[in-house]
Design a protein around this motif. Sequence first.
Motif, PDB file in Angstrom:
ATOM      1  N   GLY A   1      32.150 -13.496  23.851  1.00 49.85           N
ATOM      2  CA  GLY A   1      32.947 -14.314  22.941  1.00 49.85           C
ATOM      3  C   GLY A   1      33.433 -15.624  23.518  1.00 49.85           C
ATOM      4  N   CYS A   2      32.808 -16.069  24.616  1.00 42.79           N
ATOM      5  CA  CYS A   2      33.161 -17.380  25.174  1.00 42.79           C
ATOM      6  C   CYS A   2      32.528 -18.464  24.298  1.00 42.79           C
ATOM      7  CB  CYS A   2      32.664 -17.497  26.615  1.00 42.79           C
ATOM      8  SG  CYS A   2      33.130 -19.041  27.436  1.00 42.79           S
ATOM      9  N   ASP A   3      33.316 -19.404  23.843  1.00 40.69           N
ATOM     10  CA  ASP A   3      32.830 -20.396  22.883  1.00 40.69           C
ATOM     11  C   ASP A   3      32.137 -21.592  23.520  1.00 40.69           C
ATOM     12  OD1 ASP A   3      33.724 -19.003  20.645  1.00 40.69           O
ATOM     13  OD2 ASP A   3      35.726 -19.867  20.778  1.00 40.69           O
ATOM     14  N   MET A   4      32.589 -22.004  24.727  1.00 34.64           N
ATOM     15  CA  MET A   4      32.077 -23.242  25.320  1.00 34.64           C
ATOM     16  C   MET A   4      31.706 -23.047  26.778  1.00 34.64           C
ATOM     17  SD  MET A   4      34.638 -26.166  23.731  1.00 34.64           S
ATOM     18  CE  MET A   4      36.149 -25.345  24.273  1.00 34.64           C
ATOM     19  N   GLY A   5      30.804 -23.884  27.259  1.00 33.03           N
ATOM     20  CA  GLY A   5      30.409 -23.811  28.661  1.00 33.03           C
ATOM     21  C   GLY A   5      29.767 -25.105  29.116  1.00 33.03           C
ATOM     22  N   GLN A   6      29.612 -25.214  30.430  1.00 35.06           N
ATOM     23  CA  GLN A   6      28.915 -26.363  31.001  1.00 35.06           C
ATOM     24  C   GLN A   6      28.140 -25.890  32.216  1.00 35.06           C
ATOM     25  OE1 GLN A   6      33.095 -28.077  32.097  1.00 35.06           O
ATOM     26  NE2 GLN A   6      31.631 -29.290  33.274  1.00 35.06           N
ATOM     27  N   GLY A   7      27.057 -26.592  32.517  1.00 31.92           N
ATOM     28  CA  GLY A   7      26.229 -26.210  33.649  1.00 31.92           C
ATOM     29  C   GLY A   7      24.782 -26.589  33.417  1.00 31.92           C
ATOM     30  N   TYR A   8      23.947 -26.313  34.403  1.00 34.12           N
ATOM     31  CA  TYR A   8      22.566 -26.785  34.360  1.00 34.12           C
ATOM     32  C   TYR A   8      21.692 -26.018  33.377  1.00 34.12           C
ATOM     33  CZ  TYR A   8      23.608 -29.799  38.246  1.00 34.12           C
ATOM     34  OH  TYR A   8      24.146 -30.781  39.026  1.00 34.12           O
ATOM     35  N   TRP A   9      22.142 -24.836  32.926  1.00 34.90           N
ATOM     36  CA  TRP A   9      21.351 -24.143  31.924  1.00 34.90           C
ATOM     37  C   TRP A   9      21.531 -24.766  30.550  1.00 34.90           C
ATOM     38  CZ3 TRP A   9      17.328 -21.133  31.758  1.00 34.90           C
ATOM     39  CH2 TRP A   9      17.004 -20.509  30.566  1.00 34.90           C
ATOM     40  N   ILE A  10      22.674 -25.420  30.349  1.00 37.71           N
ATOM     41  CA  ILE A  10      22.977 -25.990  29.042  1.00 37.71           C
ATOM     42  C   ILE A  10      22.638 -27.467  29.034  1.00 37.71           C
ATOM     43  CG2 ILE A  10      24.784 -26.215  27.275  1.00 37.71           C
ATOM     44  CD1 ILE A  10      26.363 -24.163  28.787  1.00 37.71           C
ATOM     45  N   GLY A  11      22.116 -27.946  27.944  1.00 40.82           N
ATOM     46  CA  GLY A  11      21.884 -29.379  27.815  1.00 40.82           C
ATOM     47  C   GLY A  11      20.673 -29.865  28.576  1.00 40.82           C
ATOM     48  N   ARG A  12      19.796 -28.942  28.972  1.00 40.78           N
ATOM     49  CA  ARG A  12      18.603 -29.393  29.674  1.00 40.78           C
ATOM     50  C   ARG A  12      17.722 -30.232  28.746  1.00 40.78           C
ATOM     51  NH1 ARG A  12      15.855 -24.182  31.930  1.00 40.78           N
ATOM     52  NH2 ARG A  12      16.242 -23.551  29.788  1.00 40.78           N
ATOM     53  N   PRO A  13      16.913 -31.168  29.261  1.00 40.18           N
ATOM     54  CA  PRO A  13      16.643 -31.414  30.671  1.00 40.18           C
ATOM     55  C   PRO A  13      17.556 -32.453  31.329  1.00 40.18           C
ATOM     56  CG  PRO A  13      15.154 -32.713  29.345  1.00 40.18           C
ATOM     57  CD  PRO A  13      16.031 -31.950  28.387  1.00 40.18           C
TER      58      PRO A  13
ATOM     59  N   LEU B   1      28.434 -22.597  22.961  1.00 44.03           N
ATOM     60  CA  LEU B   1      27.411 -21.643  23.353  1.00 44.03           C
ATOM     61  C   LEU B   1      26.636 -21.100  22.157  1.00 44.03           C
ATOM     62  CD1 LEU B   1      29.119 -19.600  26.224  1.00 44.03           C
ATOM     63  CD2 LEU B   1      27.839 -21.750  26.317  1.00 44.03           C
ATOM     64  N   GLY B   2      27.257 -21.085  20.991  1.00 41.21           N
ATOM     65  CA  GLY B   2      26.584 -20.534  19.828  1.00 41.21           C
ATOM     66  C   GLY B   2      25.314 -21.279  19.446  1.00 41.21           C
ATOM     67  N   ASP B   3      25.366 -22.617  19.475  1.00 46.63           N
ATOM     68  CA  ASP B   3      24.207 -23.402  19.052  1.00 46.63           C
ATOM     69  C   ASP B   3      23.797 -24.496  20.044  1.00 46.63           C
ATOM     70  OD1 ASP B   3      26.280 -25.175  18.750  1.00 46.63           O
ATOM     71  OD2 ASP B   3      26.110 -25.369  16.567  1.00 46.63           O
ATOM     72  N   GLY B   4      24.500 -24.587  21.174  1.00 45.96           N
ATOM     73  CA  GLY B   4      24.145 -25.579  22.183  1.00 45.96           C
ATOM     74  C   GLY B   4      24.611 -26.988  21.882  1.00 45.96           C
ATOM     75  N   ALA B   5      25.361 -27.172  20.792  1.00 56.21           N
ATOM     76  CA  ALA B   5      25.823 -28.511  20.424  1.00 56.21           C
ATOM     77  C   ALA B   5      26.821 -29.034  21.448  1.00 56.21           C
ATOM     78  CB  ALA B   5      26.467 -28.481  19.049  1.00 56.21           C
TER      79      ALA B   5
END
Length: 254
Positions: free
Chosen positions: A228-240, A27-31
């Motif tokens: 402070g959540c470090d990681m995530g997944q979903g349609y907001w991340i990694g678009r398009p 989540l910090g940098d979208g990597a």
Amino acid sequence: MLTLEGELRAAWNLGQFEPWFQPICRLGDGAVVGYEALIRWNHPQRGVLVPGDFLKIAEDCGLIETIDWCMFELSCERLRRHDLADTFMTINVSALHLRHVDFDQRLIELLERTGLPPSRLVVEVTEGALLDNPERVRATLERLRAAVIGAALDDFGTGYSSLSYLHSLPLRILKIDRAFVLELDKGANTSSTTVVAAVLALARALDIDVVAEGIETEFQYAALQAMGCDMGQGYWIGRPAPITRWLASGPVGA
């Protein structure tokens, strides 16, 4: 139903099932730091079908485990071929698989065939799978950890989970269910915010990584990052292109 069952059997023989990959991002940098492998059926008439369209019938007709093992192997092989970075991949493992005492050995042999390092694989189990036979599941996950294969607890907080699971299971990742993430849009003073903050604190104390599932808005993203959540997944991340399928010719956004 009988028609779909026949199509399922034909699909297995014709290789119409394939893994798609949803990025797990920092989540910090979208990597992109990992992926969740998701099954899809590339139906010749109906197009790409999601699991809800066919998995129940696959379970009822006894094909689900066979299809799953095919997906496990294809997923490992394609991750090794197309992603040379040090990313990990999670695969969804049902209670059916965990009832087999040789599940871990079969998985280790599969990794040897595909050439994917065990440290890059994480098996996702649900709370329901834990309830099926906690001691057997724990023993299986311990053997997998000895082989450097990680374990993730999926949909945490939606079932009958006990804190003793987190204390006693060899978990690498805890996944916060999308239902709690969705509620974050209602603001800071909600029970879901309290639950997410508590889960994050508990995971940090136990040295378990956390992935928030189903991030669909900028507000959810920002709220999780602030907590402070470090990681995530979903349609907001990694678009398009939040979900990718890797074919023999290379990565294709979808």
